[in-house]
Structures are given as C-alpha cells and as structure tokens.
Design a protein around this motif. Sequence first.
Motif, mmCIF file in Angstrom:
data_model
loop_
_atom_site.group_PDB
_atom_site.id
_atom_site.type_symbol
_atom_site.label_atom_id
_atom_site.label_comp_id
_atom_site.label_asym_id
_atom_site.label_seq_id
_atom_site.Cartn_x
_atom_site.Cartn_y
_atom_site.Cartn_z
ATOM 1 N N GLY A 1 0.785 -1.224 0.000
ATOM 2 C CA GLY A 1 0.000 0.000 0.000
ATOM 3 C C GLY A 1 0.815 1.271 0.000
ATOM 4 N N MET A 2 2.099 1.173 0.242
ATOM 5 C CA MET A 2 2.953 2.361 0.222
ATOM 6 C C MET A 2 2.999 2.941 -1.186
ATOM 7 N N VAL A 3 2.861 4.244 -1.285
ATOM 8 C CA VAL A 3 2.941 4.937 -2.569
ATOM 9 C C VAL A 3 4.331 5.547 -2.701
ATOM 10 N N LEU A 4 5.057 5.132 -3.718
ATOM 11 C CA LEU A 4 6.412 5.621 -3.965
ATOM 12 C C LEU A 4 6.392 6.594 -5.139
ATOM 13 N N THR A 5 7.067 7.709 -4.966
ATOM 14 C CA THR A 5 7.149 8.753 -5.984
ATOM 15 C C THR A 5 8.534 8.743 -6.605
ATOM 16 N N THR A 6 8.592 8.821 -7.928
ATOM 17 C CA THR A 6 9.895 8.938 -8.582
ATOM 18 C C THR A 6 10.471 10.318 -8.287
ATOM 19 N N MET A 7 11.788 10.345 -8.036
ATOM 20 C CA MET A 7 12.463 11.576 -7.650
ATOM 21 C C MET A 7 13.580 11.893 -8.641
ATOM 22 N N ALA A 8 13.885 13.181 -8.755
ATOM 23 C CA ALA A 8 14.973 13.636 -9.623
ATOM 24 C C ALA A 8 16.021 14.343 -8.783
ATOM 25 N N PRO A 9 17.264 13.899 -8.850
ATOM 26 C CA PRO A 9 18.305 14.594 -8.094
ATOM 27 C C PRO A 9 18.628 15.947 -8.703
ATOM 28 N N GLN A 10 18.779 16.938 -7.848
ATOM 29 C CA GLN A 10 19.271 18.240 -8.247
ATOM 30 C C GLN A 10 20.775 18.288 -7.918
ATOM 31 N N PRO A 11 21.505 19.314 -8.340
ATOM 32 C CA PRO A 11 22.945 19.356 -8.032
ATOM 33 C C PRO A 11 23.209 19.246 -6.530
ATOM 34 N N ILE A 12 24.111 18.356 -6.152
ATOM 35 C CA ILE A 12 24.379 18.086 -4.739
ATOM 36 C C ILE A 12 25.094 19.246 -4.061
ATOM 37 N N LEU A 13 26.142 19.757 -4.687
ATOM 38 C CA LEU A 13 26.979 20.738 -3.999
ATOM 39 C C LEU A 13 26.253 22.044 -3.689
ATOM 40 N N PRO A 14 25.444 22.598 -4.593
ATOM 41 C CA PRO A 14 24.704 23.809 -4.208
ATOM 42 C C PRO A 14 23.791 23.598 -3.006
ATOM 43 N N ASP A 15 23.174 22.421 -2.919
ATOM 44 C CA ASP A 15 22.334 22.134 -1.752
ATOM 45 C C ASP A 15 23.176 22.107 -0.477
ATOM 46 N N LEU A 16 24.339 21.440 -0.516
ATOM 47 C CA LEU A 16 25.223 21.411 0.653
ATOM 48 C C LEU A 16 25.693 22.812 1.020
ATOM 49 N N GLU A 17 26.032 23.607 0.014
ATOM 50 C CA GLU A 17 26.515 24.972 0.278
ATOM 51 C C GLU A 17 25.450 25.795 0.975
ATOM 52 N N ARG A 18 24.195 25.691 0.513
ATOM 53 C CA ARG A 18 23.110 26.444 1.159
ATOM 54 C C ARG A 18 22.905 25.978 2.591
ATOM 55 N N CYS A 19 22.915 24.664 2.783
ATOM 56 C CA CYS A 19 22.701 24.112 4.131
ATOM 57 C C CYS A 19 23.805 24.553 5.082
ATOM 58 N N PHE A 20 25.057 24.411 4.669
ATOM 59 C CA PHE A 20 26.167 24.772 5.531
ATOM 60 C C PHE A 20 26.201 26.270 5.813
ATOM 61 N N ALA A 21 25.913 27.069 4.793
ATOM 62 C CA ALA A 21 25.928 28.519 4.992
ATOM 63 C C ALA A 21 24.893 28.945 6.025
ATOM 64 N N ALA A 22 23.711 28.329 5.980
ATOM 65 C CA ALA A 22 22.655 28.692 6.939
ATOM 66 C C ALA A 22 23.070 28.342 8.363
ATOM 67 N N ILE A 23 23.678 27.155 8.549
ATOM 68 C CA ILE A 23 24.081 26.760 9.902
ATOM 69 C C ILE A 23 25.255 27.610 10.383
ATOM 70 N N GLU A 24 26.219 27.853 9.501
ATOM 71 C CA GLU A 24 27.372 28.670 9.880
ATOM 72 C C GLU A 24 26.960 30.081 10.272
ATOM 73 N N ALA A 25 25.878 30.575 9.668
ATOM 74 C CA ALA A 25 25.388 31.901 10.048
ATOM 75 C C ALA A 25 24.871 31.912 11.483
ATOM 76 N N ARG A 26 24.473 30.731 11.962
ATOM 77 C CA ARG A 26 23.937 30.643 13.322
ATOM 78 C C ARG A 26 25.015 30.322 14.356
ATOM 79 N N ILE A 27 25.997 29.465 14.011
ATOM 80 C CA ILE A 27 26.965 29.026 15.028
ATOM 81 C C ILE A 27 28.397 29.453 14.717
ATOM 82 N N GLY A 28 28.616 30.095 13.574
ATOM 83 C CA GLY A 28 29.959 30.527 13.223
ATOM 84 C C GLY A 28 30.703 29.493 12.400
ATOM 85 N N LYS A 29 31.951 29.795 12.101
ATOM 86 C CA LYS A 29 32.782 28.896 11.309
ATOM 87 C C LYS A 29 32.873 27.542 12.007
#
Length: 380
Positions: free
Chosen positions: A288-316
């Motif tokens: 009964g589980m419904v699975l959705t096909t997914m498309a990967p977006q560029p990995i590094l821009p996502d990591l850069e956004r994530c890290f930048a947001a956290i670094e803005a909160r806790i520093g380098k």
Amino acid sequence: MSNTSLAIYPAWSDAIDPIEVAQSLADQFAGKPVHTVLFFCSAEYALAPLADALNRYLPAVQLIGCTTAGEINAQGYARGSVSAIGFDASYFTIAASLIEQLPEFGFTEAQRTLDELLARIHPGAVSGRSFAMTLLDGLSSQEERVLGALDAVLGSIPHFGGSAGDDIHLARTHVFINGQFHTQAAILIVFHTDLPFEVFTTHHMSPLGDKLVVTESDPTTRTIFELNAEPAAQAYAHAVGVAREQLDPTVFALHPLAVRTGDDYYVRSIQRVNADDSITFYCAVGNGMVLTTMAPQPILPDLERCFAAIEARIGKPLMTLGCDCFLRRTELEYRAQDAAASHFLRQHSVLGFNTYGEHYDGVHINQTFTGVMLGYPDDR
C-alpha cells in the motif's frame, strides 16, 4: 583541517597493514588530551587484526567505530582507509553503549540504555548541551525498530547517525565498541559539550510525477515483489526510462523513489534487484505504500546552502561529523564531481563516512547528508 585543531583532532591512515594503521593513528594522537576516538574503517581490512592493533596502540582511550562504504577524512573522500576523530577531554564528555538483540529492542531497553549513559555523562546539565549519535549494522534491517524506540526516550536531545557499510559488498557490516567488532548490533553515543552545535539533515531530491504503489511485498526483508501489480524491477525500470538489464547502483542513485509524509519526501533507496525481479531496499517498505519517482538536483549547491545557513547561526565550523549516503557519492563520481565535493568537505572541516542509510531524530532515511556541525569554543 590541522592536527592541532582545538577540541577535535583528526587522524587518518590508508596503510594496508592493521598494525601500521594503529601505529599511525597513535602517533597522530600522541601528546593530545584525547579520551575518545571515533573511527570509520573500510570493510576491506581484516577486522579482528585491526581490532587487536587498535586496542594495543590506543589502550587509554574509548574506541567507537564502524565499517563503511567509503570514508571522509581531512583530505575529503577516501576508500580503503581509516578516518578517525580524537575528542579533547576538556571539551567533551562522551559515553557509549552497545545494543544487541535488535529485534527485541523496545522502549524499556531504550530508556534503560539512555539512563545509564546520562548517568555517566552529566545528568544535571544535559538540556541543550547534548546530542546523540547512532551507529547500526547496515544489513540488519532493524533501523526502524531501534531508532523508533530511541526517539521515544531521547526527548529534547537531538539525534543523528548512520548505518555501517561494507564497501558495497552487501555481505556483513560491523560496529565497534568494547574492544571488538559486532554484527547485528547498534551503538548509542551521547556527547555532552559546551561547544555550539547543530544537528541537521539535507537532501537534493525533487519529486517527479510518476507514482508506484506497492502491491506485494515482504516488509521483514524490505523486499518489494510487485509495483502497480507488475514485477517490481520491470515496473521501476519502465518508470525511470531504462531497460531492466541496465539496473545497477548508478541507476538507483540517479533515479530514487521516495515516500511522502506531509510536505516532505523521504527517499527509500534501492539496495539490489533480485533474479526474480523483486527489489530489496535499504529502508522500510510495505504493501500500500505509494512511492514517488524523484529527480536529483545538483548536490553541492544544496550542501553549500545548508552549511551557509548553519554557519550563520553558530559561526565557522570546528568540524562537521557527517553521515553521507554512499549513493550520493556514487552520483558525484558518475557526474565527475567527486573532486569538487572533496574540496568542499576539506574547506568545511567535514569528517565521517559513507553510509548504507542515515538516522535523523528517530527516522531512517536514505540519500541524505546528515550530521552535526560543531562551532569553535568561546575561549579559543
């Protein structure tokens, strides 16, 4: 990241001989106030000799670790190596416990395990200053049970972790504690520190339109036999636009499936396609589980956004301890972006390993980067 980093000391070795590995790590930690060493090792090593060597050359420290599907050391991505982190006793109190009998692990066992660890940590000063990490046999198929029980007792203590790998052999994965490697087991680690930190997870997937309904499965083995009432492998291959015989780990990485919960999608990564056209997954699946096909977006821009947001909160960051799904690394290598990813990991002081699944606040997930970012102490 320098070996003289305050509070955290990275070390690594790509020597083949276990004694040389242990000697090298001991030399890199020599003279430093290290009381706990967390390590991630290739499953290509002879594990019993490696355990003996680590115990011999690092006798005065608490050793905790697991086997991997790839390592992340101070140089970035690595294979066939050991990546280790030494924690400074002045900045960390760390307690860990082995969890066995995974199929029977429940709320009572989880509460007892956590209570014992907190009593060893700092029971009066846990709130806001502690986080938990889990390491779990990545072929045990018990992540959901164990993580669910732990989530029920951890309360406000944030939690992350990763499932051990075995260099994609899918044969045996191991965790290490109490001087030896274990299978069909997990480790709960509680860290107490005054350093700023943030536990997080991120992924680079976006949903497509195709839906696949699980119409026959065996949840105990995480195996799907039919999708949309068709043989699972054939239905999946048709949905992602490849021939059945082309299905391999690269296709799985580039064409994942996910289950939707609220507004969020949680990837259910494929472990293997079987000869009978069934598909075995790394995460829980069921009828009964419904699975959705997914498309990967560029990995590094996502990591850069994530890290930048956290670094803005806790520093380098002093260090990010990361659990990075091996399928993300497979995708980066396929797209010839692994060198750029290693550069990013070096620049942001990331240490950790490539996993068979990631753990975040009681949920078992796939194809994510999950971890904890630690900031510098105020008195540096």
